[in-house]
Design an enzyme around this catalytic site. Structure first.
Site, mmCIF file in Angstrom:
data_model
loop_
_atom_site.group_PDB
_atom_site.id
_atom_site.type_symbol
_atom_site.label_atom_id
_atom_site.label_comp_id
_atom_site.label_asym_id
_atom_site.label_seq_id
_atom_site.Cartn_x
_atom_site.Cartn_y
_atom_site.Cartn_z
ATOM 1 N N SER A 1 43.444 47.097 41.567
ATOM 2 C CA SER A 1 42.451 48.034 42.124
ATOM 3 C C SER A 1 42.277 47.805 43.621
ATOM 4 O O SER A 1 41.762 48.668 44.329
ATOM 5 C CB SER A 1 41.104 47.896 41.394
ATOM 6 O OG SER A 1 40.547 46.605 41.572
ATOM 7 N N HIS A 2 42.686 46.622 44.131
ATOM 8 C CA HIS A 2 42.536 46.331 45.559
ATOM 9 C C HIS A 2 43.854 45.900 46.203
ATOM 10 O O HIS A 2 43.869 45.194 47.198
ATOM 11 C CB HIS A 2 41.396 45.312 45.774
ATOM 12 C CG HIS A 2 40.069 45.949 45.494
ATOM 13 N ND1 HIS A 2 39.621 46.180 44.212
ATOM 14 C CD2 HIS A 2 39.132 46.470 46.312
ATOM 15 C CE1 HIS A 2 38.464 46.800 44.258
ATOM 16 N NE2 HIS A 2 38.137 46.992 45.515
ATOM 17 N N SER B 1 37.661 45.979 50.625
ATOM 18 C CA SER B 1 38.553 44.949 50.086
ATOM 19 C C SER B 1 37.875 44.060 49.048
ATOM 20 O O SER B 1 36.650 44.007 48.953
ATOM 21 C CB SER B 1 39.118 44.088 51.217
ATOM 22 O OG SER B 1 38.097 43.675 52.049
ATOM 23 N N ALA B 2 38.727 43.358 48.312
ATOM 24 C CA ALA B 2 38.252 42.289 47.436
ATOM 25 C C ALA B 2 37.658 41.186 48.319
ATOM 26 O O ALA B 2 38.046 41.034 49.479
ATOM 27 C CB ALA B 2 39.418 41.764 46.616
ATOM 28 N N GLU C 1 39.157 50.398 39.516
ATOM 29 C CA GLU C 1 39.808 50.274 38.208
ATOM 30 C C GLU C 1 39.665 51.589 37.425
ATOM 31 O O GLU C 1 40.606 52.028 36.763
ATOM 32 C CB GLU C 1 39.148 49.110 37.453
ATOM 33 C CG GLU C 1 39.899 48.594 36.260
ATOM 34 C CD GLU C 1 41.324 48.134 36.559
ATOM 35 O OE1 GLU C 1 41.541 47.447 37.574
ATOM 36 O OE2 GLU C 1 42.223 48.512 35.777
ATOM 37 N N LEU D 1 39.718 28.915 33.832
ATOM 38 C CA LEU D 1 38.869 29.078 35.000
ATOM 39 C C LEU D 1 39.095 30.468 35.589
ATOM 40 O O LEU D 1 40.224 30.971 35.557
ATOM 41 C CB LEU D 1 39.196 28.025 36.062
ATOM 42 C CG LEU D 1 38.983 26.569 35.665
ATOM 43 C CD1 LEU D 1 39.339 25.648 36.836
ATOM 44 C CD2 LEU D 1 37.527 26.326 35.238
HETATM 45 P P1 NDP Z 1 37.510 41.544 37.090
HETATM 46 O O1 NDP Z 1 36.606 41.924 35.991
HETATM 47 O O2 NDP Z 1 38.932 41.921 36.991
HETATM 48 O O3 NDP Z 1 37.504 39.945 37.350
HETATM 49 C C1 NDP Z 1 36.409 39.310 37.751
HETATM 50 C C2 NDP Z 1 36.526 37.814 37.876
HETATM 51 O O4 NDP Z 1 36.443 37.243 36.577
HETATM 52 C C3 NDP Z 1 37.810 37.287 38.495
HETATM 53 O O5 NDP Z 1 37.503 36.150 39.281
HETATM 54 C C4 NDP Z 1 38.637 36.958 37.248
HETATM 55 O O6 NDP Z 1 39.642 35.960 37.475
HETATM 56 C C5 NDP Z 1 37.575 36.416 36.336
HETATM 57 N N1 NDP Z 1 37.952 36.529 34.927
HETATM 58 C C6 NDP Z 1 38.398 37.627 34.273
HETATM 59 N N2 NDP Z 1 38.635 37.333 32.969
HETATM 60 C C7 NDP Z 1 38.350 36.022 32.813
HETATM 61 C C8 NDP Z 1 38.406 35.127 31.709
HETATM 62 N N3 NDP Z 1 38.791 35.524 30.500
HETATM 63 N N4 NDP Z 1 38.037 33.836 31.897
HETATM 64 C C9 NDP Z 1 37.640 33.408 33.121
HETATM 65 N N5 NDP Z 1 37.572 34.221 34.206
HETATM 66 C C10 NDP Z 1 37.916 35.496 34.055
HETATM 67 O O7 NDP Z 1 36.918 42.109 38.495
HETATM 68 P P2 NDP Z 1 36.163 43.428 38.885
HETATM 69 O O8 NDP Z 1 36.809 44.643 38.343
HETATM 70 O O9 NDP Z 1 34.725 43.247 38.623
HETATM 71 O O10 NDP Z 1 36.441 43.364 40.484
HETATM 72 C C11 NDP Z 1 37.775 43.421 40.974
HETATM 73 C C12 NDP Z 1 37.787 43.273 42.469
HETATM 74 O O11 NDP Z 1 37.158 44.390 43.064
HETATM 75 C C13 NDP Z 1 37.053 42.046 43.008
HETATM 76 O O12 NDP Z 1 37.985 41.307 43.754
HETATM 77 C C14 NDP Z 1 35.966 42.610 43.913
HETATM 78 O O13 NDP Z 1 35.724 41.898 45.127
HETATM 79 C C15 NDP Z 1 36.513 43.993 44.245
HETATM 80 N N6 NDP Z 1 35.428 44.904 44.574
HETATM 81 C C16 NDP Z 1 35.198 45.207 45.891
HETATM 82 C C17 NDP Z 1 34.166 46.061 46.221
HETATM 83 C C18 NDP Z 1 33.826 46.353 47.645
HETATM 84 O O14 NDP Z 1 32.868 47.058 47.877
HETATM 85 N N7 NDP Z 1 34.511 45.871 48.618
HETATM 86 C C19 NDP Z 1 33.323 46.665 45.199
HETATM 87 C C20 NDP Z 1 33.631 46.236 43.858
HETATM 88 C C21 NDP Z 1 34.661 45.394 43.567
HETATM 89 P P3 NDP Z 1 41.186 36.469 37.455
HETATM 90 O O15 NDP Z 1 41.333 37.308 38.685
HETATM 91 O O16 NDP Z 1 41.985 35.201 37.501
HETATM 92 O O17 NDP Z 1 41.399 37.231 36.188
HETATM 93 O O1 PYC Z 2 36.367 49.245 43.492
HETATM 94 O O2 PYC Z 2 34.179 49.442 43.332
HETATM 95 C C1 PYC Z 2 35.242 49.378 43.995
HETATM 96 C C2 PYC Z 2 35.156 49.432 45.472
HETATM 97 C C3 PYC Z 2 34.157 49.943 46.212
HETATM 98 C C4 PYC Z 2 34.504 49.757 47.534
HETATM 99 C C5 PYC Z 2 35.694 49.137 47.537
HETATM 100 N N1 PYC Z 2 36.070 48.932 46.263
#
Ligand code: NDP
Ligand code: PYC
Length: 338
Positions: free
Chosen positions: A47-48, A122-123, A188, A305
């Protein structure tokens, strides 16, 4: 069939720079963004990853982003530094502010970096990992656009509001988590829409507040927080800390600022750094040993982790490159007439 094309990390980085520069973005910004997009794809955070090139170019086309903004670093207090991104993208502002943040944390023990007026997509893990690579504990928070309903409601108020944390580990990858406080990142759901896939119930409600598994309907309605009232409260905290506390926009205000353009959200970000050596002095090593025992209690029973999947993906991609859907790559290449 969804054909995948194999690209090396260098090819991904160069493609990102070319696409961004040819669409008018200044070279410093293009390189800073290419770095995080390549890291996202490398770590299989789709997604990023390169998908963000589509979002970035569409945002650049809106004409709102300051494409050659020179961020201004403002030393506010012994433990606080601000960077005014001047309505450019956030990545260069972070690069410029991070070294001041680290210096302050190493002097004072705890310090904050507030980035203002930035377009942010970004993430957050690249930022907290960067701090951990210098032996610092990092925490980063940012709002987005009001797409997410509070627990108990059905109307969007909060952003997808990610929170990321990193703890440095002697001789290994840091302990890192980074997640949206919505059930999932909006990106996503956008990827599900692109590939015509249903979303799990629990991610979003439609415009009339009914549960939906349709990505389009969920994007038009309201996303839901993770963990009901708990995710909702965390999301509200992020609005406050990375909004009014640093004099920047709430997600709803950022959405109003966008005025229907559909650009990447423009607002602030708060990043905290803590130096364990200042807190612990000669006891640092012993206390980091205690932290390691905690991680062993997690992994020792078969649990993983957070970020372990990412670090495994990183090792794989560094060896084999990445595999990008042909349709996505074609859409990106169209931006540079290839
Ligand atoms: P996910 O639900 O994919 O993952 C969230 C975190 O949980 C990760 O650190 C992941 O590690 C961990 N995780 C997932 N499954 C497990 C498990 N079974 N056991 C232990 N840890 C686990 O993320 P989101 O969809 O919530 O977010 C994705 C990205 O989007 C993030 O990087 C976030 O910064 C970015 N984002 C950015 C925004 C912005 O405004 N700039 C807004 C919203 C999101 P792993 O990666 O190793 O699976
Ligand atoms: O995936 O929610 C998201 C997001 C918002 C801004 C950047 N990524």
């Amino acid at each position: 069939m969804n054909e995948l094309l194999n690209l090396s990390l260098t090819e991904v980085h160069n493609l990102a720079v070319e696409v961004l520069e040819k669409n008018g973005l200044g070279s410093d910004h293009a390189h800073a963004i290419a770095k995080v997009i390549t890291a996202g794809e490398r770590d299989e955070c789709y997604s990023h990853g390169v998908y963000r090139l589509i979002v970035s170019v569409n945002t650049l086309k809106q004409g709102k982003v300051n494409k050659s903004a020179l961020p201004e670093v403002i030393d506010v207090a012994p433990a606080v530094v601000k960077v005014d991104a001047k309505f450019g993208y956030s990545q260069l502002a972070f690069e410029m502010g991070a070294k001041h943040l680290a210096e302050k944390a190493k002097k004072v023990g705890i310090a904050a970096l507030a980035i203002n007026n930035c377009y942010h997509f970004s993430a957050l893990w690249p930022e907290v990992e960067h701090l951990a690579s210098q032996g610092l504990v990092g925490l980063a928070l940012t709002p987005s656009h009001s797409w997410v309903a509070p627990a108990g409601g059905t109307k969007p108020v909060f952003g997808t509001n990610p929170i990321a944390f990193a703890w440095p580990r002697p001789g290994g990858d840091p302990y890192v988590f980074d997640f949206a406080t919505s059930a999932v990142a909006r990106g996503e759901i956008e990827l599900h829409r692109r590939s015509g896939k249903a979303i799990p119930f629990g991610w979003a409600v439609d415009a009339s507040g009914e549960p939906t598994d349709n990505a389009e309907a969920g994007l038009a309605g309201a996303m839901l927080t993770f963990g009901q009232h708990k995710g909702s409260a965390l999301s509200c905290m992020i609005e406050l800390l990375a909004g009014p506390l640093i004099g920047d926009l709430l997600s709803s205000e950022s959405q109003a600022f966008d005025a229907g353009a559909g650009a990447t959200p423009c607002h602030g970000e708060l990043i905290l750094a803590l130096d364990p050596k200042v807190f612990l002095g000669a006891d640092t090593e012993a206390n980091f040993g205690r932290a390691e025992k905690l991680f062993e209690q997690i992994t020792g029973q078969g649990a993983r982790l957070p970020s372990q999947r990412r670090f495994d993906a990183r090792a794989r991609s560094e060896k084999n490159g990445v595999f990008v859907p042909k349709k996505l790559l074609d859409d990106i290449l169209a931006f540079i007439n290839r």
